[in-house]
Write a protein that holds these residues in place. Sequence first.
Motif, PDB file in Angstrom:
ATOM      1  N   LEU A 197       0.826  -1.204   0.000  1.00 61.67           N
ATOM      2  CA  LEU A 197       0.000   0.000   0.000  1.00 61.67           C
ATOM      3  C   LEU A 197       0.866   1.262   0.000  1.00 61.67           C
ATOM      4  O   LEU A 197       0.595   2.214  -0.737  1.00 61.67           O
ATOM      5  CB  LEU A 197      -0.910  -0.022   1.219  1.00 61.67           C
ATOM      6  CG  LEU A 197      -2.090   0.947   1.261  1.00 61.67           C
ATOM      7  CD1 LEU A 197      -2.982   0.764   0.048  1.00 61.67           C
ATOM      8  CD2 LEU A 197      -2.883   0.723   2.548  1.00 61.67           C
ATOM      9  N   ARG A 198       1.936   1.266   0.796  1.00 62.67           N
ATOM     10  CA  ARG A 198       2.786   2.454   0.857  1.00 62.67           C
ATOM     11  C   ARG A 198       3.482   2.707  -0.485  1.00 62.67           C
ATOM     12  O   ARG A 198       3.612   3.863  -0.911  1.00 62.67           O
ATOM     13  CB  ARG A 198       3.819   2.328   1.971  1.00 62.67           C
ATOM     14  CG  ARG A 198       4.678   3.593   2.141  1.00 62.67           C
ATOM     15  CD  ARG A 198       5.671   3.470   3.277  1.00 62.67           C
ATOM     16  NE  ARG A 198       5.009   3.433   4.573  1.00 62.67           N
ATOM     17  CZ  ARG A 198       4.613   4.525   5.226  1.00 62.67           C
ATOM     18  NH1 ARG A 198       4.798   5.724   4.698  1.00 62.67           N
ATOM     19  NH2 ARG A 198       4.040   4.424   6.405  1.00 62.67           N
ATOM     20  N   SER A 199       3.935   1.659  -1.132  1.00 70.46           N
ATOM     21  CA  SER A 199       4.600   1.834  -2.424  1.00 70.46           C
ATOM     22  C   SER A 199       3.661   2.470  -3.446  1.00 70.46           C
ATOM     23  O   SER A 199       4.070   3.329  -4.228  1.00 70.46           O
ATOM     24  CB  SER A 199       5.116   0.485  -2.942  1.00 70.46           C
ATOM     25  OG  SER A 199       6.123  -0.009  -2.099  1.00 70.46           O
ATOM     26  N   MET A 200       2.400   2.051  -3.423  1.00 68.45           N
ATOM     27  CA  MET A 200       1.409   2.657  -4.306  1.00 68.45           C
ATOM     28  C   MET A 200       1.124   4.099  -3.878  1.00 68.45           C
ATOM     29  O   MET A 200       1.114   5.025  -4.704  1.00 68.45           O
ATOM     30  CB  MET A 200       0.125   1.825  -4.285  1.00 68.45           C
ATOM     31  CG  MET A 200      -1.097   2.481  -4.908  1.00 68.45           C
ATOM     32  SD  MET A 200      -1.031   2.636  -6.715  1.00 68.45           S
ATOM     33  CE  MET A 200      -1.530   0.979  -7.194  1.00 68.45           C
ATOM     34  N   TYR A 201       0.915   4.311  -2.583  1.00 76.14           N
ATOM     35  CA  TYR A 201       0.532   5.619  -2.060  1.00 76.14           C
ATOM     36  C   TYR A 201       1.601   6.671  -2.320  1.00 76.14           C
ATOM     37  O   TYR A 201       1.282   7.835  -2.607  1.00 76.14           O
ATOM     38  CB  TYR A 201       0.261   5.488  -0.556  1.00 76.14           C
ATOM     39  CG  TYR A 201      -0.183   6.769   0.113  1.00 76.14           C
ATOM     40  CD1 TYR A 201      -1.492   7.232  -0.032  1.00 76.14           C
ATOM     41  CD2 TYR A 201       0.697   7.506   0.896  1.00 76.14           C
ATOM     42  CE1 TYR A 201      -1.902   8.406   0.588  1.00 76.14           C
ATOM     43  CE2 TYR A 201       0.298   8.674   1.521  1.00 76.14           C
ATOM     44  CZ  TYR A 201      -1.007   9.125   1.364  1.00 76.14           C
ATOM     45  OH  TYR A 201      -1.412  10.284   1.964  1.00 76.14           O
ATOM     46  N   GLU A 202       2.866   6.277  -2.222  1.00 74.53           N
ATOM     47  CA  GLU A 202       3.949   7.230  -2.426  1.00 74.53           C
ATOM     48  C   GLU A 202       4.333   7.392  -3.896  1.00 74.53           C
ATOM     49  O   GLU A 202       5.157   8.249  -4.218  1.00 74.53           O
ATOM     50  CB  GLU A 202       5.169   6.803  -1.600  1.00 74.53           C
ATOM     51  CG  GLU A 202       4.933   6.908  -0.100  1.00 74.53           C
ATOM     52  CD  GLU A 202       6.180   6.659   0.717  1.00 74.53           C
ATOM     53  OE1 GLU A 202       7.216   6.271   0.123  1.00 74.53           O
ATOM     54  OE2 GLU A 202       6.128   6.842   1.950  1.00 74.53           O
ATOM     55  N   ASP A 218     -18.885   0.207  -1.668  1.00 78.23           N
ATOM     56  CA  ASP A 218     -19.264   0.319  -0.259  1.00 78.23           C
ATOM     57  C   ASP A 218     -18.134  -0.087   0.686  1.00 78.23           C
ATOM     58  O   ASP A 218     -18.262   0.087   1.910  1.00 78.23           O
ATOM     59  CB  ASP A 218     -20.492  -0.554   0.034  1.00 78.23           C
ATOM     60  CG  ASP A 218     -21.756  -0.009  -0.623  1.00 78.23           C
ATOM     61  OD1 ASP A 218     -21.735   1.168  -1.047  1.00 78.23           O
ATOM     62  OD2 ASP A 218     -22.746  -0.757  -0.719  1.00 78.23           O
ATOM     63  N   HIS A 219     -17.060  -0.611   0.119  1.00 78.30           N
ATOM     64  CA  HIS A 219     -15.950  -1.067   0.963  1.00 78.30           C
ATOM     65  C   HIS A 219     -14.662  -0.331   0.624  1.00 78.30           C
ATOM     66  O   HIS A 219     -13.574  -0.885   0.685  1.00 78.30           O
ATOM     67  CB  HIS A 219     -15.765  -2.581   0.830  1.00 78.30           C
ATOM     68  CG  HIS A 219     -16.902  -3.365   1.414  1.00 78.30           C
ATOM     69  ND1 HIS A 219     -18.016  -3.705   0.672  1.00 78.30           N
ATOM     70  CD2 HIS A 219     -17.115  -3.834   2.673  1.00 78.30           C
ATOM     71  CE1 HIS A 219     -18.863  -4.376   1.448  1.00 78.30           C
ATOM     72  NE2 HIS A 219     -18.338  -4.464   2.661  1.00 78.30           N
ATOM     73  N   GLU A 220     -14.798   0.945   0.263  1.00 74.49           N
ATOM     74  CA  GLU A 220     -13.610   1.775   0.054  1.00 74.49           C
ATOM     75  C   GLU A 220     -13.026   2.162   1.410  1.00 74.49           C
ATOM     76  O   GLU A 220     -13.746   2.338   2.397  1.00 74.49           O
ATOM     77  CB  GLU A 220     -13.971   3.033  -0.726  1.00 74.49           C
ATOM     78  CG  GLU A 220     -12.756   3.914  -1.027  1.00 74.49           C
ATOM     79  CD  GLU A 220     -13.062   5.066  -1.968  1.00 74.49           C
ATOM     80  OE1 GLU A 220     -12.108   5.751  -2.389  1.00 74.49           O
ATOM     81  OE2 GLU A 220     -14.246   5.288  -2.279  1.00 74.49           O
ATOM     82  N   PHE A 221     -11.713   2.286   1.465  1.00 69.49           N
ATOM     83  CA  PHE A 221     -11.057   2.716   2.694  1.00 69.49           C
ATOM     84  C   PHE A 221      -9.889   3.641   2.350  1.00 69.49           C
ATOM     85  O   PHE A 221      -9.250   3.471   1.310  1.00 69.49           O
ATOM     86  CB  PHE A 221     -10.561   1.517   3.512  1.00 69.49           C
ATOM     87  CG  PHE A 221      -9.548   0.651   2.803  1.00 69.49           C
ATOM     88  CD1 PHE A 221      -8.186   0.915   2.903  1.00 69.49           C
ATOM     89  CD2 PHE A 221      -9.966  -0.428   2.045  1.00 69.49           C
ATOM     90  CE1 PHE A 221      -7.257   0.124   2.258  1.00 69.49           C
ATOM     91  CE2 PHE A 221      -9.038  -1.228   1.384  1.00 69.49           C
ATOM     92  CZ  PHE A 221      -7.679  -0.960   1.491  1.00 69.49           C
ATOM     93  N   PRO A 222      -9.603   4.629   3.179  1.00 69.08           N
ATOM     94  CA  PRO A 222      -8.460   5.514   2.931  1.00 69.08           C
ATOM     95  C   PRO A 222      -7.150   4.745   3.107  1.00 69.08           C
ATOM     96  O   PRO A 222      -6.976   4.008   4.088  1.00 69.08           O
ATOM     97  CB  PRO A 222      -8.608   6.602   4.001  1.00 69.08           C
ATOM     98  CG  PRO A 222      -9.999   6.479   4.510  1.00 69.08           C
ATOM     99  CD  PRO A 222     -10.374   5.048   4.360  1.00 69.08           C
ATOM    100  N   ALA A 223      -6.235   4.928   2.181  1.00 68.23           N
ATOM    101  CA  ALA A 223      -4.939   4.257   2.273  1.00 68.23           C
ATOM    102  C   ALA A 223      -4.234   4.621   3.570  1.00 68.23           C
ATOM    103  O   ALA A 223      -3.547   3.786   4.176  1.00 68.23           O
ATOM    104  CB  ALA A 223      -4.074   4.620   1.072  1.00 68.23           C
ATOM    105  N   THR A 224      -4.413   5.856   4.014  1.00 65.63           N
ATOM    106  CA  THR A 224      -3.710   6.323   5.218  1.00 65.63           C
ATOM    107  C   THR A 224      -4.138   5.571   6.469  1.00 65.63           C
ATOM    108  O   THR A 224      -3.424   5.591   7.471  1.00 65.63           O
ATOM    109  CB  THR A 224      -3.946   7.828   5.412  1.00 65.63           C
ATOM    110  OG1 THR A 224      -5.360   8.093   5.341  1.00 65.63           O
ATOM    111  CG2 THR A 224      -3.239   8.628   4.319  1.00 65.63           C
ATOM    112  N   ASP A 225      -5.304   4.902   6.428  1.00 69.42           N
ATOM    113  CA  ASP A 225      -5.754   4.153   7.597  1.00 69.42           C
ATOM    114  C   ASP A 225      -4.842   2.974   7.920  1.00 69.42           C
ATOM    115  O   ASP A 225      -4.830   2.476   9.045  1.00 69.42           O
ATOM    116  CB  ASP A 225      -7.177   3.631   7.376  1.00 69.42           C
ATOM    117  CG  ASP A 225      -8.233   4.718   7.548  1.00 69.42           C
ATOM    118  OD1 ASP A 225      -7.850   5.873   7.825  1.00 69.42           O
ATOM    119  OD2 ASP A 225      -9.426   4.415   7.381  1.00 69.42           O
TER     120      ASP A 225
END
Length: 257
Positions: A149-154, A217-224
């Motif tokens: 997730l971090r590799s994608m987010y950054e 309906d099951h989206e979540f913030p990456a930062t979580d």
Amino acid sequence: MTILTPITKFMVHLPLAFHKEPPKSALVICFGMGTSYRSAMSWGIDATVVELVPSVTKAFGFYHADTARFINATNGHIIIDDGRRFLKRTDKKFDVIVVDPPPPVQAAGSSLLFSKEFYDVAKQHLNPGGILQMWYPGSPQAPTGQAALRSMYESFPNVRCFASVEGWGMHMLGSMEPIEQVDADHLAARMPESARRDLLEWYDTTNTPVALGHILDHEFPATDFLGPDPTIQVTDDEPFNEYYLLRRLLGGGKSGF
């Protein structure tokens, strides 16, 4: 290693439906059973799939009875190559790039598709407004999920994450431009009829917005799920998802996955 599941269809239909303008092209990295490539073709767009192992593509007909019409389609291209190497050697750009990394997530070499360096290459082959979909088969709560997730987010300024259907895995969408906030009805309306039929082929509903709603309906913030340790990420030099035996032994029995 895999089964006929709507998850592999959502890998394609989700980013194509989120694309702001009617998409014209898609690249699928990793052929698998051919489901994602088949789903991309259902949009009537120019579709390319890259597979490393020649024998994998030859099994296409074993899983899908309608293989011939996809193999012979003029808008479809099956290429035998390493997905990342293909991107480095082509000048083509795509509206959507779909990555379904080889299972299991600990597989040797699979980090080359999860790494920040891979995303650096992939971004060069997205058209303006283009979206990359990366599939991760585990939970974002596990250390390896956090690393992916971090590799994608950054790597992308705009990232949206969705827990998938059937209770496992997550779809990560990355783009250099904002990904629209649209509801299931609007996404369904963007899909050609052939794409809607494809999405629902193995689904327990005949209502496209309902099926899409199971994802939205099951989206979540990456930062979580980004832990405080910035070193938990996947890079070429530090393939966090690999070496699971060492990670298990040095982690006091914890698999880290």
